[in-house]
Design a protein around this motif. Structure first.
Motif, short mmCIF file in Angstrom:
data_model
loop_
_atom_site.label_atom_id
_atom_site.label_comp_id
_atom_site.label_asym_id
_atom_site.label_seq_id
_atom_site.Cartn_x
_atom_site.Cartn_y
_atom_site.Cartn_z
N PHE A 145 -6.20 0.63 4.22
CA PHE A 145 -6.13 1.77 3.71
C PHE A 145 -5.63 3.00 4.70
CE2 PHE A 145 -9.73 0.00 2.35
CZ PHE A 145 -10.25 0.60 1.13
N VAL A 146 -4.87 2.64 6.23
CA VAL A 146 -3.97 3.38 7.28
C VAL A 146 -2.52 3.17 6.62
CG1 VAL A 146 -2.79 3.54 9.68
CG2 VAL A 146 -5.46 2.55 8.86
N ASN A 147 -2.18 2.40 5.28
CA ASN A 147 -1.26 2.81 5.59
C ASN A 147 -0.14 3.46 3.97
OD1 ASN A 147 0.88 2.04 7.66
ND2 ASN A 147 -0.66 0.71 7.33
N ILE A 148 -1.53 3.51 3.07
CA ILE A 148 -1.18 4.01 1.73
C ILE A 148 -1.05 5.22 1.76
CG2 ILE A 148 -3.31 4.85 1.30
CD1 ILE A 148 -3.76 3.93 -1.68
N ASN A 149 -0.92 6.85 2.16
CA ASN A 149 -0.23 7.76 2.26
C ASN A 149 0.58 7.93 3.33
OD1 ASN A 149 -1.81 7.70 4.72
ND2 ASN A 149 -3.19 9.37 3.65
N TRP A 150 1.64 6.88 3.67
CA TRP A 150 3.44 7.41 4.03
C TRP A 150 3.41 8.12 3.96
CZ3 TRP A 150 3.06 8.25 9.68
CH2 TRP A 150 2.63 6.97 10.60
N GLY A 151 3.94 8.06 3.03
CA GLY A 151 5.58 8.43 2.16
C GLY A 151 4.57 9.32 1.21
N THR A 152 3.45 9.50 1.19
CA THR A 152 2.94 10.37 0.07
C THR A 152 2.69 11.88 1.49
OG1 THR A 152 1.33 10.29 1.05
CG2 THR A 152 1.64 9.37 -1.22
N ASN A 153 2.45 11.66 2.15
CA ASN A 153 2.45 12.78 3.58
C ASN A 153 3.42 13.59 3.90
OD1 ASN A 153 -0.95 12.60 3.74
ND2 ASN A 153 -0.30 11.63 6.01
N LEU A 154 4.48 12.34 4.24
CA LEU A 154 5.92 13.36 3.69
C LEU A 154 6.47 13.30 2.64
CD1 LEU A 154 9.08 12.99 5.60
CD2 LEU A 154 9.65 11.36 4.71
N ALA A 155 5.89 13.89 1.28
CA ALA A 155 6.24 14.21 0.64
C ALA A 155 6.20 15.70 0.31
CB ALA A 155 6.50 12.57 -1.03
N ALA B 21 0.66 -1.14 -0.09
CA ALA B 21 0.06 0.05 -0.11
C ALA B 21 0.43 1.25 -0.28
CB ALA B 21 -0.85 -0.04 1.44
N THR B 22 2.02 1.57 0.71
CA THR B 22 2.47 2.52 0.38
C THR B 22 3.60 2.75 -1.13
OG1 THR B 22 3.06 1.65 3.22
CG2 THR B 22 4.93 2.64 1.97
N LEU B 23 4.18 1.83 -1.07
CA LEU B 23 4.56 1.94 -2.19
C LEU B 23 3.66 1.91 -3.56
CD1 LEU B 23 6.75 -1.70 -2.29
CD2 LEU B 23 7.29 0.61 -2.08
N ILE B 24 2.49 2.20 -3.08
CA ILE B 24 1.95 1.64 -3.88
C ILE B 24 0.77 3.75 -4.24
CG2 ILE B 24 -1.00 1.55 -5.14
CD1 ILE B 24 -0.48 -1.01 -3.92
N GLY B 25 1.02 4.15 -2.60
CA GLY B 25 0.86 5.39 -2.84
C GLY B 25 1.81 6.08 -3.15
#
Length: 444
Positions: free
Chosen positions: A346-356, A292-296
């Motif tokens: 759903f909890v993890n899909i936007n981890w990286g995008t929030n940081l970016a 999910a994180t990579l997909i985000g």
């Protein structure tokens, strides 16, 4: 020469992989406590309220450390701050195996939080120094898989070590976890550089190699560890989107650590799983979370060119999943597993995008402070959520526990996060990069 330039530029991948490994080590330590908490709770005779207080103590200290680490990373460099972090959290992890009382555990949790909280902002700053704008979504998403992957493997690994090497005892596991910390210190010392400029200064790059890398980076990014930079702290303090994002991170951390803190106890006390079953079911959300994180990150860099759509997918998806998870009756393992997998996505899909989002919005000279402050606010959610949840857990007369109200509470927080995501303003990453590329081509 072209081969050498390519090799030098690709060193950013070595930086990213080492940062990823170091953060896995960071998460191993904190996830070990969460995984073994049902058994620590029984051994020390802790109440659900005390468990919530212990988790909140960790995140209160973690939030303070985040704030300090962002300032220190901009001042003395990311590598030094991460070194301090690893030494501290490795020491406190090892001594966790010696705890005898609630208050001793409480003090050690504060110490662990002060150590682990020094890690995130410097690592994020290093990613910004090494990766161009159009790669940060994927780089940050890959970095984000460090904590999702840890969540997937730690419950299985920790319970396996406990069962097969220590006859089900939890204390020796924490002594073993000192070993990865020592390995992490060596990896940091020999392989990490704060920026390409630092490598040039230490004669690890030639001038032509450095110039080639600098051309690939954003104009304000190639300064690396330059303390002055192009930005000032007012760039984000006067930006209302910074406050929206900080509160959104507060909500996200509330959901993430609200579920993480109680997941193993929820599985054992509400659904009656044994230690082997619990290890598998507790890992399930994190297995899907890696993807999910990579997909985000991929969706941000290649499809939407911004983080808002990914955030909306994540938070609106969390609402029904969390609500249903808390309402599920025991003895329905298939639906339980399905909901856990959905929660992990759903909890993890936007981890990286929030940081970016933060990395793309602010200059490298202030990004450490911006991420440190925003993350500190965010982790106050990680402090508050387990504490409040501890009071929402219903203890039944037969010793089982009911977490329905806890998950409804977390679903409500997801609703607030979705509304904040709607309010966020951002420029499309692709458009910004294209204008930068045009300038570079004209210079060439």
């Amino acid at each position: 020469m072209k081969f050498l330039l390519k090799k030098a530029w690709n060193y950013r991948l070595v930086i990213l992989i080492v940062l990823w490994l170091l953060y896995i080590i960071n998460y191993f330590d904190r996830m070990a406590v969460i995984t073994l908490m049902p058994f620590i709770q029984e051994d020390l005779n802790l109440t659900p309220i005390q468990v919530g207080q212990l988790t909140s103590a960790f995140f209160f200290a973690y939030s303070i450390a985040l704030l300090v680490s962002g300032i220190l990373a901009d001042k003395i460099g990311s590598k030094k701050v991460m070194g301090i972090a690893i030494i501290i959290f490795t020491a406190f992890t090892a001594v966790t195996g010696t705890i005898k009382s609630f208050w001793q555990f409480f003090i050690f949790r504060i110490g662990l939080g002060l150590g682990e909280g020094q890690h995130y902002a410097p690592a994020s700053r290093t990613i910004q120094n090494w990766f161009p704008r159009t790669e940060r979504g994927r780089a940050s998403a890959f970095f984000g898989t460090s904590w999702t992957l840890s969540g997937a493997i730690v419950p299985l690994l920790i319970t396996t070590i406990s069962i097969y090497f220590f006859n089900g005892e939890w204390r020796p596991v924490f002594y073993v976890l000192a070993v990865p910390g020592i390995i992490g210190i060596l990896l940091l010392w020999f392989l990490i550089y704060d920026s390409p400029k630092e490598m040039l200064r230490k004669n690890k790059l030639t001038a032509p190699e450095y110039n080639q890398i600098a051309e690939k980076l954003d104009n304000n990014q190639e300064q690396g560890s330059n303390k002055k930079g192009n930005g000032t702290i007012t760039d984000f303090l006067k930006d209302r989107n910074f406050y929206f994002m900080s509160i959104l991170l507060f909500c996200h951390q509330s959901i993430y650590w609200g579920t993480n803190t109680w997941l193993t106890t929820f599985l054992v006390k509400q659904h009656g799983l044994n230690i082997k079953e619990m290890g598998f079911f507790a890992s399930a959300p994190y297995i899907i979370a890696v993807f999910a994180t990579l997909i985000g990150g991929l969706l941000m860099d290649k499809v939407f060119y911004r983080m808002k759509p990914i955030a909306l997918i994540g938070y609106f998806g969390c609402i029904p999943v969390l609500w249903l998870l808390g309402s599920l009756e025991s003895n329905n393992k298939f639906i339980l597993l399905t909901l856990l997998l959905c929660m992990g996505f759903f909890v993890n899909i936007n981890w990286g995008t929030n940081l970016a989002y933060l990395q793309n919005r602010y200059a490298s000279s202030v990004i450490g402070k911006a991420i440190g402050i925003a993350s500190a606010v965010g982790h106050m959610g990680a402090f508050a959520s387990p504490l409040i949840s501890g009071y929402l857990v219903k203890v039944n007369t037969d010793g089982t526990q009911d977490f329905k109200t806890v998950f409804i509470f977390l679903a409500c927080i997801a609703t607030v996060a979705a509304l904040l995501a709607v309010l966020l303003k951002e420029k499309k990453v692709g458009n910004i990069f294209k204008s930068s590329s045009v300038k570079q081509e004209h210079i060439g």
